[in-house]
Motif scaffolding. Structure first.
Motif, PDB file in Angstrom:
ATOM      1  N   GLN A  84       8.873  35.142  27.643  1.00  0.00           N
ATOM      2  CA  GLN A  84       8.337  35.977  26.330  1.00  0.00           C
ATOM      3  C   GLN A  84       7.464  35.249  25.289  1.00  0.00           C
ATOM      4  O   GLN A  84       7.751  35.237  24.110  1.00  0.00           O
ATOM      5  CB  GLN A  84       9.445  36.879  25.753  1.00  0.00           C
ATOM      6  N   THR A  85       6.710  34.504  25.966  1.00  0.00           N
ATOM      7  CA  THR A  85       5.976  33.382  25.138  1.00  0.00           C
ATOM      8  C   THR A  85       4.634  33.201  25.617  1.00  0.00           C
ATOM      9  O   THR A  85       4.346  33.786  26.882  1.00  0.00           O
ATOM     10  CB  THR A  85       6.625  32.271  24.451  1.00  0.00           C
ATOM     11  N   ASP A  86       3.706  32.504  25.095  1.00  0.00           N
ATOM     12  CA  ASP A  86       2.547  32.057  25.969  1.00  0.00           C
ATOM     13  C   ASP A  86       2.438  30.615  26.088  1.00  0.00           C
ATOM     14  O   ASP A  86       3.336  29.800  25.666  1.00  0.00           O
ATOM     15  CB  ASP A  86       1.289  32.498  25.091  1.00  0.00           C
ATOM     16  N   LEU A  87       1.477  30.276  27.022  1.00  0.00           N
ATOM     17  CA  LEU A  87       1.620  28.808  27.676  1.00  0.00           C
ATOM     18  C   LEU A  87       1.338  27.800  26.255  1.00  0.00           C
ATOM     19  O   LEU A  87       1.723  26.692  26.502  1.00  0.00           O
ATOM     20  CB  LEU A  87       0.505  28.810  28.711  1.00  0.00           C
ATOM     21  N   THR A  88       0.618  28.197  25.456  1.00  0.00           N
ATOM     22  CA  THR A  88       0.125  27.399  24.452  1.00  0.00           C
ATOM     23  C   THR A  88       1.699  27.071  23.607  1.00  0.00           C
ATOM     24  O   THR A  88       1.475  25.717  23.200  1.00  0.00           O
ATOM     25  CB  THR A  88      -0.849  28.117  23.403  1.00  0.00           C
ATOM     26  N   LYS A  89       2.332  27.862  23.428  1.00  0.00           N
ATOM     27  CA  LYS A  89       3.457  27.572  22.427  1.00  0.00           C
ATOM     28  C   LYS A  89       4.442  26.779  23.359  1.00  0.00           C
ATOM     29  O   LYS A  89       4.953  25.992  22.609  1.00  0.00           O
ATOM     30  CB  LYS A  89       4.113  29.074  22.295  1.00  0.00           C
ATOM     31  N   LEU A  90       4.513  26.966  24.634  1.00  0.00           N
ATOM     32  CA  LEU A  90       5.322  26.220  25.431  1.00  0.00           C
ATOM     33  C   LEU A  90       4.996  24.881  25.346  1.00  0.00           C
ATOM     34  O   LEU A  90       5.568  23.912  25.203  1.00  0.00           O
ATOM     35  CB  LEU A  90       5.383  26.765  26.797  1.00  0.00           C
TER      36      LEU A  90
END
Length: 95
Positions: free
Chosen positions: A24-30
């Motif tokens: 439940q996040t996006d790749l950039t945040k990960l």
């Protein structure tokens, strides 16, 4: 804040995006989180490496002292040696 760019193949990107979505996040945040984790690991490594080196140097100095292998010099001689070293490092010495 700086930007990091890197290339990955389409399959890796697709799977990474699916993993991010599952969390439940996006790749950039990960990727930002992973970069921060790597930076923290490096901070710990550098801190511990320095602490290990310093402890080792202290242990060597204590051992030399206990074995009476130390050489002590006067303050004046120390000042002369430092002045000569500074001169040498500045490139002004004549050899």
């Amino acid at each position: 804040m700086d930007t990091i760019h890197f290339r990955i193949d389409e399959e890796t990107k697709r799977l990474a995006m699916l993993a991010a979505k599952r969390q439940q996040t996006d790749l950039t945040k990960l990727m930002r989180q992973k970069a921060e984790e790597l930076a923290e690991e490096e901070r710990d490594y550098q801190k511990n490496t320095y602490a290990f080196w310093l402890e080792s140097e202290i242990d060597k100095a204590i051992a030399r002292s206990e074995n009476r292998q130390n050489t002590f010099i006067s303050h004046d001689e120390s000042a002369q040696r430092i002045a000569a070293l500074r001169l040498k490092l500045s490139g002004d010495s004549v050899e």
